[in-house]
Scaffold this active site. Structure first.
Site, PDB file in Angstrom:
ATOM      1  N   CYS A  58      -8.426 -11.519  37.219  1.00  0.00           N
ATOM      2  CA  CYS A  58      -7.099 -11.756  37.766  1.00  0.00           C
ATOM      3  C   CYS A  58      -6.197 -12.167  36.616  1.00  0.00           C
ATOM      4  O   CYS A  58      -6.473 -13.164  35.934  1.00  0.00           O
ATOM      5  CB  CYS A  58      -7.177 -12.871  38.814  1.00  0.00           C
ATOM      6  SG  CYS A  58      -5.580 -13.402  39.451  1.00  0.00           S
ATOM      7  N   CYS A  83      -1.935  -6.586  36.024  1.00  0.00           N
ATOM      8  CA  CYS A  83      -2.452  -7.143  37.277  1.00  0.00           C
ATOM      9  C   CYS A  83      -3.622  -6.259  37.656  1.00  0.00           C
ATOM     10  O   CYS A  83      -3.521  -5.024  37.585  1.00  0.00           O
ATOM     11  CB  CYS A  83      -1.377  -7.097  38.365  1.00  0.00           C
ATOM     12  SG  CYS A  83      -1.993  -7.513  40.022  1.00  0.00           S
ATOM     13  N   HIS A  88      -4.815  -5.483  40.351  1.00  0.00           N
ATOM     14  CA  HIS A  88      -4.604  -4.605  41.511  1.00  0.00           C
ATOM     15  C   HIS A  88      -4.013  -3.253  41.077  1.00  0.00           C
ATOM     16  O   HIS A  88      -4.176  -2.253  41.770  1.00  0.00           O
ATOM     17  CB  HIS A  88      -3.633  -5.247  42.506  1.00  0.00           C
ATOM     18  CG  HIS A  88      -4.262  -6.274  43.408  1.00  0.00           C
ATOM     19  ND1 HIS A  88      -4.700  -7.493  42.950  1.00  0.00           N
ATOM     20  CD2 HIS A  88      -4.514  -6.249  44.742  1.00  0.00           C
ATOM     21  CE1 HIS A  88      -5.189  -8.192  43.963  1.00  0.00           C
ATOM     22  NE2 HIS A  88      -5.094  -7.454  45.066  1.00  0.00           N
ATOM     23  N   GLU A 131      -3.377  -4.231  48.980  1.00  0.00           N
ATOM     24  CA  GLU A 131      -4.213  -4.933  49.967  1.00  0.00           C
ATOM     25  C   GLU A 131      -4.148  -4.233  51.329  1.00  0.00           C
ATOM     26  O   GLU A 131      -5.048  -4.348  52.143  1.00  0.00           O
ATOM     27  CB  GLU A 131      -3.775  -6.396  50.085  1.00  0.00           C
ATOM     28  CG  GLU A 131      -4.099  -7.232  48.857  1.00  0.00           C
ATOM     29  CD  GLU A 131      -5.593  -7.529  48.682  1.00  0.00           C
ATOM     30  OE1 GLU A 131      -6.292  -7.731  49.681  1.00  0.00           O
ATOM     31  OE2 GLU A 131      -6.046  -7.538  47.524  1.00  0.00           O
ATOM     32  N   ASP A 170     -11.206 -12.847  41.810  1.00  0.00           N
ATOM     33  CA  ASP A 170      -9.789 -12.481  41.929  1.00  0.00           C
ATOM     34  C   ASP A 170      -9.309 -13.026  43.254  1.00  0.00           C
ATOM     35  O   ASP A 170     -10.096 -13.503  44.085  1.00  0.00           O
ATOM     36  CB  ASP A 170      -9.634 -10.942  41.883  1.00  0.00           C
ATOM     37  CG  ASP A 170      -8.167 -10.511  41.926  1.00  0.00           C
ATOM     38  OD1 ASP A 170      -7.308 -11.258  41.418  1.00  0.00           O
ATOM     39  OD2 ASP A 170      -7.872  -9.437  42.466  1.00  0.00           O
ATOM     40  N   SER A 171      -8.014 -12.875  43.488  1.00  0.00           N
ATOM     41  CA  SER A 171      -7.475 -13.259  44.788  1.00  0.00           C
ATOM     42  C   SER A 171      -7.816 -12.219  45.850  1.00  0.00           C
ATOM     43  O   SER A 171      -7.771 -12.522  47.039  1.00  0.00           O
ATOM     44  CB  SER A 171      -5.958 -13.400  44.680  1.00  0.00           C
ATOM     45  OG  SER A 171      -5.412 -12.186  44.198  1.00  0.00           O
TER      46      SER A 171
HETATM   47  N1  DGL Z   1      -4.932  -9.283  40.926  1.00  0.00           N
HETATM   48  C1  DGL Z   1      -4.256 -10.443  40.495  1.00  0.00           C
HETATM   49  C2  DGL Z   1      -3.740 -10.313  39.091  1.00  0.00           C
HETATM   50  O1  DGL Z   1      -4.341  -9.618  38.307  1.00  0.00           O
HETATM   51  C3  DGL Z   1      -3.263 -11.139  41.361  1.00  0.00           C
HETATM   52  C4  DGL Z   1      -2.823 -10.673  42.646  1.00  0.00           C
HETATM   53  C5  DGL Z   1      -2.148 -11.766  43.444  1.00  0.00           C
HETATM   54  O2  DGL Z   1      -2.874 -12.480  44.120  1.00  0.00           O
HETATM   55  O3  DGL Z   1      -0.925 -11.924  43.350  1.00  0.00           O
HETATM   56  O4  DGL Z   1      -2.752 -10.905  38.743  1.00  0.00           O
END
Ligand code: DGL
Length: 287
Positions: free
Chosen positions: A78, A193, A195, A155, A14-15
């Protein structure tokens, strides 16, 4: 699988911290596998970037996991990379790759009675309309909304903060108003997402009573078990349980990597993974 090793490695990326929600769900179901996770924290967020850039970054992470960590399977933890770069990742590495969008849409199909679903995601995921397409293919009508403030709040570790609760309320009010304007009757909200599951308690407190909340991370882990479980040749827990993992199964081997801020990753990562992330290693994936 690498014939020199008895235990398969699942590579997850993931990012940032969001992918740990997928890793956590995978560990709970596949305690006998080993895992290599990379958070591309130096280049986060992906959600505000172009398809070309996301594809380049995601392919670099995929190659790192396969070439340097000997991953046998990849889970793209992600939604943004799954929506915009699945093809690029599959071209970059020969190993099987699983994204989170299709499992998320499938879980929405199973949950929704009205056939109308809401999706919250990053800007890039929303503009790709990957969820609208995946839901449409299953006979669902989906309204997608970009929620760009949520990733930075996660984050920052503000997963239970009044500011985050207020931001969520505003986004969901706007989304529900849009659904009403279009005459839809949504009964399911997809967290598009990885996150966002870290904000689940705040999100559940903000949705109308009775609305089901779908975690694409959980759905992806279930799909990974279905796709890779047999090939993995190690115990699969059909009912995920953190206790069973701790009590009856060997401790999973989890190696975590980040492209920036290793100290922050160790501090917040353990909280989000629900177990110590150990020593996080810094890697440079290039530009
Ligand atoms: N967690 C990531 C997702 O599911 C992306 C978060 C990001 O870097 O914008 O899209």
């Amino acid at each position: 699988m690498n014939p020199d090793r008895l235990t398969p490695t699942i590579g997850v990326f993931d990012s940032g911290f969001g992918g740990l929600t997928v890793l956590r769900a995978l560990i709970e179901r596949l305690p006998g596998a080993q895992f290599a996770f990379i958070g591309d924290t130096a280049r986060l967020p992906y959600g505000s970037k172009s398809r070309r850039t996301i594809a380049r970054y995601a392919a670099q992470s995929a190659r790192f996991l396969v070439e340097e960590q000997s991953a046998d399977f990849l889970v793209i933890a992600c939604n943004t990379a799954s929506a915009l770069a699945l093809d690029a990742i599959q071209e970059a590495v020969p190993q099987p790759v699983l994204g989170v969008i299709e499992p998320g849409a499938e879980a929405a199909r199973a949950a929704s009675r009205t056939g109308d679903v809401l999706v919250i995601a990053t800007d890039a995921t929303v503009h790709s309309h990957a969820y609208a397409a995946a839901c449409g293919a299953r006979g669902l009508r989906a309204i997608e909304k970009a929620c760009p403030l949520l990733v930075p709040l996660v984050e920052e570790g503000w997963t239970n903060h009044p500011v985050t609760a207020e931001v969520i309320r505003i986004y969901l009010d706007e989304l529900n108003a849009e659904a009403a304007r279009r005459g839809l009757n949504p009964d399911t909200l997809v967290l598009g997402c990885t996150h966002y599951p870290l904000l689940r308690p705040l999100i559940e407190a903000a949705v109308p009573a009775g609305m089901k909340v779908i975690d694409s991370a959980e759905a992806a882990a279930e799909a990974a078990v279905r796709e890779f479980g047999e090939k993995i040749g190690c115990p699969v827990l059909s009912t995920p349980s953190v206790e069973r993992v701790g009590d009856n199964a060997p401790d999973p081997v989890v190696r975590c990597f980040a492209t920036d801020s290793v100290e922050k990753f160790e501090r917040l990562g353990s909280r989000f993974l629900g177990r110590p992330v150990g020593a996080v290693e810094l890697v440079d994936l290039g530009g």
